[in-house]
Scaffold this motif. Structure first.
Motif, PDB file in Angstrom:
ATOM      1  N   LEU A 112       0.812  -1.216   0.000  1.00 30.27           N
ATOM      2  CA  LEU A 112       0.000   0.000   0.000  1.00 30.27           C
ATOM      3  C   LEU A 112       0.847   1.268   0.000  1.00 30.27           C
ATOM      4  N   THR A 113       2.052   1.197   0.544  1.00 31.02           N
ATOM      5  CA  THR A 113       2.935   2.375   0.592  1.00 31.02           C
ATOM      6  C   THR A 113       4.013   2.339  -0.491  1.00 31.02           C
ATOM      7  N   ARG A 114       3.985   1.300  -1.321  1.00 28.13           N
ATOM      8  CA  ARG A 114       4.983   1.123  -2.389  1.00 28.13           C
ATOM      9  C   ARG A 114       6.402   1.067  -1.831  1.00 28.13           C
ATOM     10  N   THR A 115       6.545   0.404  -0.706  1.00 28.92           N
ATOM     11  CA  THR A 115       7.862   0.198  -0.100  1.00 28.92           C
ATOM     12  C   THR A 115       8.434  -1.116  -0.605  1.00 28.92           C
ATOM     13  N   PRO A 116       9.631  -1.137  -1.173  1.00 28.47           N
ATOM     14  CA  PRO A 116      10.235  -2.409  -1.585  1.00 28.47           C
ATOM     15  C   PRO A 116      10.327  -3.357  -0.390  1.00 28.47           C
ATOM     16  N   VAL A 117       9.945  -4.621  -0.595  1.00 27.28           N
ATOM     17  CA  VAL A 117       9.852  -5.537   0.543  1.00 27.28           C
ATOM     18  C   VAL A 117      10.591  -6.832   0.270  1.00 27.28           C
ATOM     19  N   TYR A 118      11.231  -7.337   1.331  1.00 26.01           N
ATOM     20  CA  TYR A 118      11.891  -8.640   1.334  1.00 26.01           C
ATOM     21  C   TYR A 118      11.194  -9.500   2.387  1.00 26.01           C
ATOM     22  N   ASN A 119      10.742 -10.676   1.982  1.00 26.06           N
ATOM     23  CA  ASN A 119      10.064 -11.564   2.920  1.00 26.06           C
ATOM     24  C   ASN A 119      11.014 -12.641   3.430  1.00 26.06           C
ATOM     25  N   LEU A 120      10.827 -12.983   4.697  1.00 24.70           N
ATOM     26  CA  LEU A 120      11.648 -14.008   5.342  1.00 24.70           C
ATOM     27  C   LEU A 120      10.707 -14.922   6.118  1.00 24.70           C
ATOM     28  N   THR A 121      10.400 -16.098   5.592  1.00 25.02           N
ATOM     29  CA  THR A 121       9.459 -16.972   6.280  1.00 25.02           C
ATOM     30  C   THR A 121       9.574 -18.414   5.807  1.00 25.02           C
ATOM     31  N   HIS A 122       9.283 -19.325   6.735  1.00 25.86           N
ATOM     32  CA  HIS A 122       9.166 -20.745   6.404  1.00 25.86           C
ATOM     33  C   HIS A 122       7.699 -21.140   6.308  1.00 25.86           C
ATOM     34  N   ASN A 123       6.797 -20.206   6.591  1.00 28.32           N
ATOM     35  CA  ASN A 123       5.370 -20.511   6.683  1.00 28.32           C
ATOM     36  C   ASN A 123       4.771 -20.639   5.279  1.00 28.32           C
ATOM     37  N   THR A 124       4.862 -21.822   4.734  1.00 31.84           N
ATOM     38  CA  THR A 124       4.436 -22.087   3.366  1.00 31.84           C
ATOM     39  C   THR A 124       3.476 -23.281   3.343  1.00 31.84           C
ATOM     40  N   PRO A 125       2.806 -23.556   2.216  1.00 28.07           N
ATOM     41  CA  PRO A 125       1.755 -24.578   2.183  1.00 28.07           C
ATOM     42  C   PRO A 125       2.196 -25.964   2.641  1.00 28.07           C
ATOM     43  N   GLY A 126       3.467 -26.307   2.451  1.00 28.22           N
ATOM     44  CA  GLY A 126       3.946 -27.637   2.812  1.00 28.22           C
ATOM     45  C   GLY A 126       3.857 -27.966   4.284  1.00 28.22           C
ATOM     46  N   LEU A 127       3.604 -26.967   5.134  1.00 29.74           N
ATOM     47  CA  LEU A 127       3.507 -27.226   6.569  1.00 29.74           C
ATOM     48  C   LEU A 127       2.139 -27.761   6.975  1.00 29.74           C
ATOM     49  N   TYR A 128       1.142 -27.596   6.119  1.00 27.70           N
ATOM     50  CA  TYR A 128      -0.231 -27.825   6.565  1.00 27.70           C
ATOM     51  C   TYR A 128      -0.890 -28.991   5.837  1.00 27.70           C
ATOM     52  N   THR A 129      -1.758 -29.693   6.572  1.00 25.02           N
ATOM     53  CA  THR A 129      -2.544 -30.778   5.987  1.00 25.02           C
ATOM     54  C   THR A 129      -4.011 -30.385   5.843  1.00 25.02           C
ATOM     55  N   ARG A 145       5.655 -14.051  -3.147  1.00 27.40           N
ATOM     56  CA  ARG A 145       6.573 -14.224  -4.281  1.00 27.40           C
ATOM     57  C   ARG A 145       6.379 -13.136  -5.315  1.00 27.40           C
ATOM     58  N   LEU A 146       5.123 -12.733  -5.518  1.00 31.39           N
ATOM     59  CA  LEU A 146       4.805 -11.754  -6.561  1.00 31.39           C
ATOM     60  C   LEU A 146       5.360 -10.382  -6.238  1.00 31.39           C
ATOM     61  N   ILE A 147       5.242  -9.944  -4.982  1.00 32.30           N
ATOM     62  CA  ILE A 147       5.603  -8.562  -4.675  1.00 32.30           C
ATOM     63  C   ILE A 147       6.979  -8.404  -4.034  1.00 32.30           C
ATOM     64  N   SER A 148       7.595  -9.508  -3.602  1.00 36.60           N
ATOM     65  CA  SER A 148       8.876  -9.403  -2.899  1.00 36.60           C
ATOM     66  C   SER A 148      10.037  -9.276  -3.872  1.00 36.60           C
ATOM     67  N   ARG A 149      10.999  -8.464  -3.478  1.00 36.44           N
ATOM     68  CA  ARG A 149      12.259  -8.460  -4.229  1.00 36.44           C
ATOM     69  C   ARG A 149      12.954  -9.811  -4.070  1.00 36.44           C
ATOM     70  N   SER A 150      12.913 -10.357  -2.858  1.00 38.24           N
ATOM     71  CA  SER A 150      13.396 -11.716  -2.594  1.00 38.24           C
ATOM     72  C   SER A 150      12.518 -12.330  -1.519  1.00 38.24           C
ATOM     73  N   PHE A 151      12.215 -13.604  -1.671  1.00 36.58           N
ATOM     74  CA  PHE A 151      11.465 -14.365  -0.678  1.00 36.58           C
ATOM     75  C   PHE A 151      12.458 -15.357  -0.078  1.00 36.58           C
ATOM     76  N   PHE A 152      12.971 -15.030   1.123  1.00 38.04           N
ATOM     77  CA  PHE A 152      13.972 -15.864   1.775  1.00 38.04           C
ATOM     78  C   PHE A 152      13.280 -16.980   2.561  1.00 38.04           C
ATOM     79  N   TYR A 153      13.767 -18.196   2.370  1.00 38.78           N
ATOM     80  CA  TYR A 153      13.152 -19.387   2.954  1.00 38.78           C
ATOM     81  C   TYR A 153      14.208 -20.135   3.763  1.00 38.78           C
ATOM     82  N   PRO A 154      14.312 -19.843   5.083  1.00 42.71           N
ATOM     83  CA  PRO A 154      15.335 -20.516   5.906  1.00 42.71           C
ATOM     84  C   PRO A 154      14.909 -21.940   6.249  1.00 42.71           C
ATOM     85  N   ALA A 155      15.809 -22.887   6.070  1.00 45.27           N
ATOM     86  CA  ALA A 155      15.462 -24.282   6.333  1.00 45.27           C
ATOM     87  C   ALA A 155      16.703 -25.072   6.714  1.00 45.27           C
ATOM     88  N   VAL A 156      16.485 -26.110   7.541  1.00 49.83           N
ATOM     89  CA  VAL A 156      17.570 -27.033   7.883  1.00 49.83           C
ATOM     90  C   VAL A 156      17.345 -28.394   7.226  1.00 49.83           C
TER      91      VAL A 156
END
Length: 326
Positions: A112-129, A145-156
Motif C-alpha cells: 500500500l505504501t509502495r515500499t520495496p519488501v523482502y520476505n523471510l518466512t518458512h510458513n508455506t503450504p507444505g507445513l499444513y494438511t 513471491r509476486l511482490i517481494s524483491r526476494s522471498f527468503f526461505y530458511p530451512a535445515v
C-alpha cells in the motif's frame, strides 16, 4: 547516503522477534540505520537489544484458529485490518528504502505504501494438511513471491517437494549473542503453546538430568537465547526458531510439537541430522538419554543482509536514482 531499512516481525511468539533482530543487526553492521516494528511477546526482546520498537495492533490467529473458531471473525480479522493500517502509518512516517519482514500484514502495508519488501518466512503450504490452512497459505505464498524483491526461505531440512518454488533457500537464522553463560545440561525451551512443561521438567530431573527451563520461575529474561543454546548439552523445544538456533549452535535438539505449524515443521525436519522428533514426554526423556548427533549449519543472516544491501546500493548508484536525488 545511509540507507534506512525497516524491519518488522510477526507478533505471535518471541522467536519472530529474535529472527528479525538477527537481520536488523546484520544490515546495521553493513552501514544501514534500522527502524523496528512488531509487538506481541517479542517486544521486550527488541527493547533488551537496544531498539525502541513501534508496536502496532497485535494479531493472534493460532489461538483463535485452534481453540475459538468464532474468534477468527470477531477478533483476529478486525485486528489484522487495524494492524495493516498501523503499519501503513509507520512506513509512511519512517520512509525506509526497504522493508524486511516475516509479517504478512507488514507485507500488505508495504504494498500500500509502495515500499520495496523482502520476505523471510518458512510458513508455506507444505507445513499444513488441513485444506483451509493449506489454501490460505498457498495464496499468501504466491502473493509474497509476486511482490517481494526476494522471498527468503530458511530451512535445515533437505530440499523436498514441500518447499515452495521461486524462493531463495537460505541456511537457518540465529541471533548470535556473546553473553557469558553457565554450563547447561538440558535446556528446556517451551513455546507459548506448549503444555505439560512443569511435568516434563520434573520427569527429566527424576531421570537424573539437570534442567534449565526457559521462562520458568527462576529464569531471568536474556537479550539472546543463543549463548544458552550453544552451551547446552541438549535442547528440548517445540518451535521453529529454537530449531534454527540449535542448528547454528551445533546443539542436538529434541522437538515436541503442539501446534499445526509446529507439526508441519517436524514433518519436514524428521530424519535431519541433529534432530529427533517426538510426541510424548516419555519419548522426550528417552531421546534426551540417547541424543541425536550434533547439527552443523552456518548462519544464513549474512546472506540475507548482503542481498538486501547489494540491491539498495545498486539502486542508489543507478543514474535514475542519482537524477531523482538531485
Amino acid at each position: 547516503m545511509t540507507p534506512r531499512i525497516a524491519v518488522a516481525h510477526y507478533p505471535e511468539g518471541a522467536g519472530h522477534a529474535t529472527r528479525m533482530l538477527a537481520v536488523a543487526w546484520a544490515v546495521e553492521e553493513r552501514g544501514a540505520t534500522v527502524t523496528v516494528a512488531g509487538g506481541g511477546p517479542g517486544t521486550r526482546f527488541i527493547r533488551m537489544n537496544g531498539y525502541e520498537p513501534y508496536v502496532p495492533t497485535p494479531v493472534d490467529f493460532i489461538n483463535t484458529r485452534q481453540f475459538d473458531t468464532g474468534g477468527v471473525i470477531t477478533d483476529s480479522v478486525p485486528s489484522a485490518v487495524r494492524r495493516v493500517y498501523d503499519l501503513v502509518r509507520w512506513l509512511r512516517r519512517e520512509s525506509p528504502v526497504a522493508l524486511v519482514t516475516d509479517d504478512m500484514f507488514a507485507t500488505m502495508a508495504a504494498t500500500l505504501t509502495r515500499t520495496p519488501v523482502y520476505n523471510l518466512t518458512h510458513n508455506t503450504p507444505g507445513l499444513y494438511t488441513r485444506l483451509l490452512e493449506r489454501t490460505a497459505t498457498t495464496v499468501l505464498t504466491r502473493y509474497h513471491r509476486l511482490i517481494s524483491r526476494s522471498f527468503f526461505y530458511p530451512a535445515v531440512w533437505e530440499s523436498c517437494s514441500a518447499d515452495p518454488s521461486g524462493v531463495v533457500r537460505v541456511p537457518p537464522i540465529a541471533l548470535e549473542g556473546d553473553d557469558d553463560t553457565p554450563e547447561i545440561d538440558v535446556l528446556l525451551v517451551p513455546s507459548v503453546y506448549s503444555s505439560g512443561v512443569s511435568a516434563l521438567a520434573s520427569r527429566l530431573r527424576a531421570a537424573g538430568r539437570d534442567v534449565t527451563r526457559v521462562g520458568g520461575p527462576t529464569w531471568e529474561p536474556v537479550a539472546s537465547l543463543f549463548p544458552y543454546i550453544a552451551s547446552a548439552t541438549i535442547v528440548v523445544c517445540s518451535g521453529y526458531s529454537t530449531v534454527m538456533e540449535a542448528a547454528v549452535a551445533g546443539t542436538p535438539c529434541v522437538v515436541r510439537p503442539f501446534t499445526d505449524e509446529q507439526r508441519g515443521v517436524t514433518r519436514l525436519l524428521s530424519g535431519t541430522d541433529g534432530f529427533t522428533v517426538v510426541e510424548t514426554s516419555r519419548e522426550v526423556t528417552e531421546s534426551v538419554a540417547d541424543p541425536p548427533t550434533c547439527p552443523d549449519f552456518e548462519n544464513g543472516t549474512d546472506i540475507i543482509a548482503d542481498r538486501v544491501m547489494a540491491d539498495i546500493e545498486a539502486e542508489q548508484s543507478s543514474p535514475r536514482s542519482t537524477a531523482r536525488d538531485r
